[in-house]
Design a protein around this motif. Structure first.
Motif, PDB file in Angstrom:
ATOM      1  N   GLU B 391      35.074  42.644  42.183  1.00 18.75           N
ATOM      2  CA  GLU B 391      36.001  42.730  41.908  1.00 18.75           C
ATOM      3  C   GLU B 391      36.552  41.758  42.173  1.00 18.75           C
ATOM      4  O   GLU B 391      37.655  41.505  41.298  1.00 18.75           O
ATOM      5  CB  GLU B 391      36.261  44.502  42.359  1.00 18.75           C
ATOM      6  CG  GLU B 391      36.115  45.165  41.572  1.00 18.75           C
ATOM      7  CD  GLU B 391      36.683  46.460  42.541  1.00 18.75           C
ATOM      8  OE1 GLU B 391      38.269  46.451  42.902  1.00 18.75           O
ATOM      9  OE2 GLU B 391      36.010  47.257  42.461  1.00 18.75           O
ATOM     10  N   LEU B 392      37.127  41.039  43.269  1.00 22.10           N
ATOM     11  CA  LEU B 392      37.618  39.675  43.240  1.00 22.10           C
ATOM     12  C   LEU B 392      36.544  38.701  42.894  1.00 22.10           C
ATOM     13  O   LEU B 392      38.101  38.000  42.244  1.00 22.10           O
ATOM     14  CB  LEU B 392      37.067  39.650  45.165  1.00 22.10           C
ATOM     15  CG  LEU B 392      37.950  40.445  46.195  1.00 22.10           C
ATOM     16  CD1 LEU B 392      38.040  40.099  47.585  1.00 22.10           C
ATOM     17  CD2 LEU B 392      39.753  39.833  45.614  1.00 22.10           C
ATOM     18  N   GLU B 395      38.946  38.451  39.487  1.00 19.95           N
ATOM     19  CA  GLU B 395      39.822  37.929  39.621  1.00 19.95           C
ATOM     20  C   GLU B 395      39.581  36.516  39.569  1.00 19.95           C
ATOM     21  O   GLU B 395      41.083  35.433  39.290  1.00 19.95           O
ATOM     22  CB  GLU B 395      40.569  39.076  41.003  1.00 19.95           C
ATOM     23  CG  GLU B 395      42.507  39.214  40.610  1.00 19.95           C
ATOM     24  CD  GLU B 395      42.919  39.781  42.164  1.00 19.95           C
ATOM     25  OE1 GLU B 395      42.234  40.750  42.271  1.00 19.95           O
ATOM     26  OE2 GLU B 395      43.728  39.565  42.456  1.00 19.95           O
ATOM     27  N   GLU B 398      39.329  35.228  36.541  1.00 21.70           N
ATOM     28  CA  GLU B 398      40.836  34.590  35.704  1.00 21.70           C
ATOM     29  C   GLU B 398      42.171  34.185  36.052  1.00 21.70           C
ATOM     30  O   GLU B 398      42.816  33.343  35.957  1.00 21.70           O
ATOM     31  CB  GLU B 398      41.074  36.262  35.384  1.00 21.70           C
ATOM     32  CG  GLU B 398      41.393  36.861  34.102  1.00 21.70           C
ATOM     33  CD  GLU B 398      41.434  38.074  33.769  1.00 21.70           C
ATOM     34  OE1 GLU B 398      42.753  38.169  33.247  1.00 21.70           O
ATOM     35  OE2 GLU B 398      40.119  38.760  33.782  1.00 21.70           O
ATOM     36  N   ASN B 399      42.322  34.736  37.609  1.00 23.45           N
ATOM     37  CA  ASN B 399      43.434  33.734  37.963  1.00 23.45           C
ATOM     38  C   ASN B 399      43.271  32.640  39.034  1.00 23.45           C
ATOM     39  O   ASN B 399      44.630  32.560  39.703  1.00 23.45           O
ATOM     40  CB  ASN B 399      44.365  34.997  38.799  1.00 23.45           C
ATOM     41  CG  ASN B 399      44.420  36.316  37.429  1.00 23.45           C
ATOM     42  OD1 ASN B 399      44.449  35.921  36.490  1.00 23.45           O
ATOM     43  ND2 ASN B 399      44.449  37.652  38.079  1.00 23.45           N
ATOM     44  N   LEU B 406      43.374  37.124  49.547  1.00 29.04           N
ATOM     45  CA  LEU B 406      43.995  38.679  48.314  1.00 29.04           C
ATOM     46  C   LEU B 406      42.770  39.521  49.627  1.00 29.04           C
ATOM     47  O   LEU B 406      43.652  40.236  50.220  1.00 29.04           O
ATOM     48  CB  LEU B 406      42.684  38.383  47.768  1.00 29.04           C
ATOM     49  CG  LEU B 406      43.456  37.564  46.693  1.00 29.04           C
ATOM     50  CD1 LEU B 406      42.754  37.709  44.749  1.00 29.04           C
ATOM     51  CD2 LEU B 406      44.757  38.057  45.807  1.00 29.04           C
TER      52      LEU B 406
END
Lengths: 478, 479
Positions: B391-392, B395, B398-399, B406
């Motif tokens: 999941e990380l 992310e 993308e970001n 995090l």
């Protein structure tokens, strides 16, 4: 003010003394053009309004404390050198309506120096010719005899300077086009060594031969103008980084101790006896002034014309391809195809001599003929270069006639191109070898026509020929 | 019918990655308004002169060095004369007599093993303008006119469309690696002309060749070659004769069409360009440029296998694009030793999947090598579990950002503490008596379901390995 004998150096002195302003000087030049050019046809266009504005700017700069040998001096420009905002027809119908979007490097340099661009002088179309009769627009007349040609291709510049319509002018020389008209009109014309002056912005005839140079009333003026023109240019890869000496300083020194060579091939037969008599008298004057005169040989001289008309036409055939009616210049009405556009635009826009040379040049580069013509010509060119290198091992300068004759009558030679080509015999070798040369008045024929002598120097040896020419000129005046 | 041999040679035109044009200072930005990046030089105005772009010379020499060419110490330019509205001077400045690079070659992979494709020479020239045709007229856009082009001319060493494609792809890879060109086919950075002939097996002399132009995609090259081979074979099968000609690939029609025959071939009247002095290259200069060269892709593959202990396959995929390999190596160097294969796994599955979904290149993404390295370390040290890491990674892709930050901010650290985990296991077993029954009845898969329930209860943070052990122990005790 009478500008007919006014030199750059005199005018600069008067401007400094404020005897007259640049506006007054420029107006005097414009007046002279108005008065005389109906007879001489030296100019193709005159930019009176622009010139007076530039003169005003020069006067303002001078009032603000600026000075310079060329600040506020009007100079006539041969009509193939781009000056932003002015026409540049190359005396061809092909370029009617074309306005230069940019300054040639020489124009930019002169603009920087404060020169006033008064007008553009007539020439043989695209510099192809030796009499200025190949102009698409008008026939320039020799100021010493209006029935005779001024020489060419820089005939307009020579006639303007010699005829009192300009203080000085720029010409270009591909095979003698500065030196021969200078000789015919009785002014000084200097062809710099190949690469000494930038060709950027100068419409190309033959890229490996073309040079821009000064056409002036005195040798000193030629030195002053050359000083402003010479030097490496980032826009022209063929200008090497050779330091530019102080040409005015180089004038002093005299002929004493100089070794002047007489190439024997230039003194046998062919040339008019009155011309040769003037040249021999000049040789004697140099000897009397202390120069050592020696005979030298340039054995490949007889091939120079053939080599020149192969190399120059080959390069021209490519250089003139761009005049195709696509981007600027003359375009035929309603072409039926792309081929038609090219064929008709060029057929309508280019003159006979230009077409003749394009056809010659295309032929000598054609598949199957390249080696026999262009390839061989390049080899002989190397031999001609070696001849000069050998001669300059022992001489500071060579002294020769400029042209086999004095100015001939208008129409006399233009039906026989070969005869016209042979008139370049003494001038083309310098272009082929990349040398510098200067034409200096050395007398008159019985009919009162000027005759010039040519001093040739090694590549980048402008200092030597200026020194010899200056000493000779001063000696004659004294 | 006897068997025929196919002979193919390629002329590959590659746009060099310079800031300015070949002979003037105009910009090479793609996609500008027509005729905005122009000047007297590239428009062929009277008196304009070319000035050599040294960067283009450098990039061509670097390409030649990458391809094993001999570099000419003295190279000259020639004028190629022809009239066409796309050539502002009506001659092209090119190199014929003394090109910058001679010889060299590329090795391609074929089903029969590696094959060496020889290069005849590489020369430098200027590109033409672009002609746009409209209903009632045509327009010429000179923005492209004067773009530096390097032409790589191969020997006729290729014998199938597959080999030709492999050759162009190998060239592209090397040139992108060397940073000399983007080789972007859509922007016309790479274009090919192909020479092709057929001859009966056993015949020494090559057959008459046809030259095909206008193939702008890999697909186009392949399709044009297939079509042309079939056309030539069909012609000889009919007893016909192949004529020497230039043909044009028409992608919409899927066929090649004759442009001009040998009789109508141009006489280009080449002669030395008098406006340019020869390019002289000192051996020190060539050596200095050689020092700037990156590793060849093949050498890099081998080194990455040896250095990071990754499989050949992984090394091949990673080395395929230089920026991927650069990213991978940067990440792996930030990790503890021995994690090469793990980093490679992450890159090849998660990162490359994201790249293909988004259609981006790695340099266009905010994910950094440092972030990927940290992520791998966090998993390896069992700070987070696999699903959390996945999941990380999405992310981060993308970001951007760093995974450690995090994890701390959101409390994503995995729960390995037996006390806490045992509580979840008890809870799961109590709530799923049916699964326990199933397990006892021999349905071992039921254990997996219970592990899933524990993960759910831990909000995904439990260490799945540890949970598996605890569930197995508990079930064993219940049995």
């Amino acid at each position: 003010m009478d500008i007919s004998t006014l030199t750059i150096c005199d005018a600069a002195a008067e401007l400094r003394k404020k005897t007259f302003s640049s506006v007054e000087l420029t107006q005097a030049v414009l007046d002279a053009i108005n008065k005389k050019d109906a007879d001489l046809n030296a100019y193709l266009s005159v930019d009176a309004e622009g010139a007076l504005l530039q003169a005003e700017a020069a006067d303002a700069a001078r009032s603000a404390g600026r000075d310079g040998d060329l600040l506020g001096i009007p100079v006539a420009v041969k009509d193939l050198i781009n000056v932003a905002g002015q026409p540049c027809t190359c005396a061809s119908k092909q370029l009617v309506g074309y306005v230069s979007p940019y300054d040639a490097t020489v124009s930019a340099k002169l603009r920087q120096a404060g020169v006033v661009f008064a007008g553009r002088t007539n020439m043989d179309e695209f510099a192809m010719g030796s009499s200025t009769e190949n102009s698409a627009f008008k026939v320039t007349r020799n100021p010493h005899d209006l029935t005779r040609v001024p020489g060419g291709s820089s005939g307009g510049s020579a006639a303007a300077v010699a005829g009192g319509e300009a203080i000085a002018a720029l010409g270009t020389d591909t095979g003698g086009s500065i030196r021969q008209p200078a000789s015919f009109c009785g002014c000084v014309g200097l062809k710099p060594s190949y690469g000494r002056v930038s060709r950027y912005g100068v419409t190309a005839f033959a890229s490996s031969l073309d040079q821009v140079g000064p056409m002036t009333k005195t040798v000193e003026d030629a030195a002053v103008l050359l000083q402003a023109l010479a030097g490496r240019d980032a826009h022209d890869g063929t200008t090497p980084d050779v330091p530019v000496p102080d040409y005015r300083a180089a004038l002093r020194g005299g002929l004493k101790g100089m070794k002047i060579g007489l190439p024997k091939e230039y003194y046998i037969g062919g040339a008019d006896h009155e011309v040769m008599a003037c040249v021999r008298k000049a040789v004697d004057a140099c000897a009397a002034a202390g120069a050592e005169i020696v005979e030298v040989s340039l054995p490949h001289t007889e091939y120079a014309i053939a080599v020149y008309y192969i190399v120059a036409t080959a390069e021209a055939s490519a250089n003139l391809a761009r005049f195709d009616g696509v981007r600027y210049g003359h375009r035929t009405a309603n072409p039926g195809s792309v081929f038609d556009l090219y064929a008709k635009s060029r057929a309508e826009g280019l003159g006979t001599e230009v077409k003749r040379r394009i056809i010659l040049g295309t032929y000598v580069l054609s598949s199957g003929y390249y080696d026999a013509y262009y390839g061989r010509a390049q080899k002989v060119r190397t031999l001609i270069r070696k001849d000069f290198a050998e001669a300059f091992k022992t001489c500071d300068a060579l002294l020769t006639p400029v042209a086999p004759t004095a100015a001939y009558r208008i129409g006399e030679a233009c039906d026989d191109p070969l005869k016209m080509y042979l008139g370049d015999i003494f001038t083309v070798p310098a272009n082929l070898a990349g040398l510098c040369g200067i034409s200096v008045p050395c007398g008159q024929t019985a009919a009162g026509l000027p005759v010039g002598m040519q001093l040739l120097g090694p590549a980048f040896g402008e200092g030597s020929i200026l020194r010899a020419a200056y000493a000779y000129e001063q000696g004659v005046r004294a | 019918m006897s068997k025929y041999l196919i002979t193919i040679g390629l002329e590959t035109h590659v746009q060099l990655k310079t800031n300015t044009k070949m002979f003037c200072g105009c910009s090479l930005k793609f996609g500008e308004e027509p005729n905005t990046n122009v000047c007297p030089v590239c428009l062929g105005y009277p008196g304009a002169l070319p000035v050599m772009n040294r960067e283009a010379v450098k990039l061509t020499v670097m390409s030649g060095l990458m391809l094993g060419c001999e570099i000419s110490r003295l190279s000259t330019f020639d004028r190629k004369n022809y009239f066409y509205p796309d050539m502002s001077k009506d001659y092209q400045i090119s190199q014929q007599a003394r090109p910058l690079c001679l010889g060299g070659g590329v090795t391609i992979q074929t089903p029969a093993g590696p094959k060496r494709v020889r290069i005849n020479h590489i020369h430098l020239e200027e590109d033409a303008a672009k002609i746009n045709h409209y209903a009632r007229f045509s327009g010429v856009d000179f923005n492209r006119c004067g773009t530096p082009l390097m032409e790589i001319v191969s020997e006729p060493d290729l014998s199938s469309p597959d080999e030709a494609l492999a050759y162009v792809q190998a060239l592209k890879q090397i040139l992108v690696y060397a940073g000399v060109s983007d080789c972007n086919l859509e922007e016309g950075n790479l274009r090919c002309d192909v020479n092709i002939s057929v001859r009966p097996e056993g015949q020494e002399q090559l057959g008459t060749r046809a030259e095909i132009k206008n193939m702008n995609t890999f697909k186009g090259i392949y399709a044009a070659l297939e079509y042309e081979i079939a056309r030539q074979l069909a012609t000889v099968a009919r007893g016909g004769v192949i004529v020497q000609e230039t043909r044009r690939w028409e992608p919409d029609l899927g066929e090649t069409q004759s442009m001009r025959s040998k009789e109508n071939a141009h006489d280009y009247r080449y002669f030395p360009e008098p406006d340019l002095v020869p390019v002289a290259l000192a051996s020190e200069q060539i050596a200095a440029w050689k020092a700037l060269l990156p590793e060849l892709p093949s050498a890099r593959r081998e080194r990455m296998v040896a250095e990071y202990g990754i499989p050949e396959y992984d090394a091949g995929v990673l080395a395929d694009a230089k920026e991927n390999a650069d990213f991978f190596e940067a990440a792996v160097r930030l990790c503890s030793p021995g994690l090469g294969k793990t980093v490679s796994n992450w890159f090849m599955t998660e990162v490359m999947r994201q790249l293909s979904v988004t259609g981006k290149t790695i340099s266009e993404c905010p994910l950094t090598p440092a972030a990927l390295a940290e992520l791998v370390e966090l998993v390896d040290k069992r700070v987070i579990n696999g699903p959390t890491a996945k999941e990380l990674s999405a992310e981060l892709f993308e970001n951007g950002g760093m995974p450690g930050v995090l994890v701390a901010k959101r409390g994503l650290g995995q729960v390995s503490d037996s006390g806490a985990l045992e509580g979840f296991v008890e809870q799961a077993i109590a709530a799923n008596a049916k699964s326990v029954e199933d397990y006892r009845a021999g349905k071992k898969a039921a254990a997996g379901f219970l592990v899933g329930q524990v993960m759910k209860l831990s909000k995904g943070k439990a260490d799945p390995q540890r949970v598996g052990i605890l569930v197995a122990e508990k079930l064993a005790r219940l049995a």
